[in-house]
Motif scaffolding. Structure first.
Motif, PDB file in Angstrom:
ATOM      1  N   GLU A  10      -6.208  -0.898  -2.693  1.00  0.00           N
ATOM      2  CA  GLU A  10      -7.236   0.154  -2.815  1.00  0.00           C
ATOM      3  C   GLU A  10      -7.163   1.035  -4.026  1.00  0.00           C
ATOM      4  O   GLU A  10      -8.153   1.490  -4.530  1.00  0.00           O
ATOM      5  CB  GLU A  10      -7.497   1.054  -1.372  1.00  0.00           C
ATOM      6  N   ARG A  11      -5.854   1.175  -4.394  1.00  0.00           N
ATOM      7  CA  ARG A  11      -5.699   1.974  -5.503  1.00  0.00           C
ATOM      8  C   ARG A  11      -5.553   1.350  -6.831  1.00  0.00           C
ATOM      9  O   ARG A  11      -5.338   0.024  -6.953  1.00  0.00           O
ATOM     10  CB  ARG A  11      -4.398   2.786  -5.498  1.00  0.00           C
ATOM     11  N   ASP A  66       0.677  -1.168   0.105  1.00  0.00           N
ATOM     12  CA  ASP A  66       0.136   0.108   0.049  1.00  0.00           C
ATOM     13  C   ASP A  66       0.698   1.342  -0.067  1.00  0.00           C
ATOM     14  O   ASP A  66       0.605   2.159  -0.772  1.00  0.00           O
ATOM     15  CB  ASP A  66      -0.743  -0.030   1.300  1.00  0.00           C
TER      16      ASP A  66
END
Lengths: 220, 220
Positions: free
Chosen positions: B117-118, B58
């Motif tokens: 998440e990206r 992340d």
């Protein structure tokens, strides 16, 4: 004979099941137990056919390579080489949408955890290079555009459609490919052939009554 | 204060080291021990900064996202929106060639074993969509070409360059990108602006004395 046929079917079921699992999870995470149980066979049967996960991945790539050959062979039917290229990209996109073996074969080509002998993207590139050379030779490619530059753009875009399509199938839709060719063909085709080319491909769902590429309007 | 600075440097070294290992081996195979020893820190120091391998991935994606923001921000400097797009693709290709953090961030976006998440490719697509909307509004994009079709082609091709470039850096070279734009710009640009556009980008190594795109010849 019946036994041999059964063995062949088991092998094929394992290759399909492995393609599904590689496609979802990638090579390194995929478990042989998941693959065999999804194929409805025992772990022992899996090991009878394949000595390792790498051997299974190799079989998936080999099956995918045969399907890519079908795509490119069908893509040589049209006498116009540029139309062959358009048709083959439509067939490839449909294959990647509908055929998990073809999709997994392409995915394995860029999986860092699996270093196979084949690279389907390199094979695709070679075919695109060949068909553009033909288009250059027979004058369907316009003189002001180098075949090598067209190869770069077409191979990069089709690999992009393949990779983006793994997360969002819109990238591999018939409509996306048609719009791509509507954009590109007027820049590539010799003026005399442009009106005969079909951005939607000659095998496409609307091939019968589709508009020719010269006459598409602006979208809403 | 010195202690805080040291902690920041250790964190940065770990993010760079993780990017290198993810880039080579992929997320699932990458080992935390390899990452910490490559960064020259202990396993304990790694766990002080990052609770898990996913937390480290992340952080790599977050750092890559900042670098992508720099690329796209610099790509808004030119008053001509199409030139902004050309420049940003050159900057992105240079970034992917030279900056392992940016490269690993993009790779993680398609790594099936890591669901972050990206998605840098989606962010890139959004930026391309925005800049083309601007080009459509200010008349630098020719009227006969829908901005959405250009977006599809440019995003697919740049993602293709990124993926193919991971195995063969030629796909991310200055020359490849320049040839791509030499092919595409005459189809995209409004006739009045075509002669002012630089396929090689305004920040490129030969930007000072490069040929304008309207006048390139056929390659040998």
């Amino acid at each position: 004979m019946a036994k041999q046929e059964r063995a062949l079917r088991t092998r094929e079921a394992l290759v399909n099941s492995a393609a599904e699992v590689f496609d979802c999870e990638g090579f390194s995470v995929a478990s042989l137990t998941t693959i065999s149980s999804r194929a409805g066979v025992s772990n022992g049967a899996l090991h009878f056919h394949f000595a390792s996960k790498a051997a299974l991945a190799d079989a998936v790539e080999e099956a995918a390579e045969r399907r890519l050959d079908q795509v490119t062979q069908r893509g040589t039917e049209d006498p116009n080489a540029l139309q062959c290229l358009v048709d083959a990209t439509h067939d490839l996109a449909r294959g990647l949408r509908e055929d998990v073996v073809l999709r997994a074969g392409f995915c394995l080509s860029s999986d860092q955890s699996y270093a196979g002998e084949r690279d389907l993207r390199v094979e695709w590139r070679r075919w695109v290079e060949g068909v553009l050379k033909r288009a250059d030779g027979d004058g369907t490619l316009t003189e002001s555009v180098p075949a090598q530059d067209v190869m770069l753009a077409v191979v990069a875009a089709t690999v992009g459609f393949e990779v983006l399509g793994a997360r969002d199938a819109t990238w591999l839709s018939y409509r996306t490919l048609t719009r791509f060719w509507q954009l590109l063909l007027p820049r590539l085709a010799a003026p005399a052939t442009l009106d005969t080319l079909r951005a939607e491909g000659v095998h496409g769902p609307r091939a019968g009554n589709a508009a020719r590429i010269g006459h598409q309007g602006r979208e809403p």
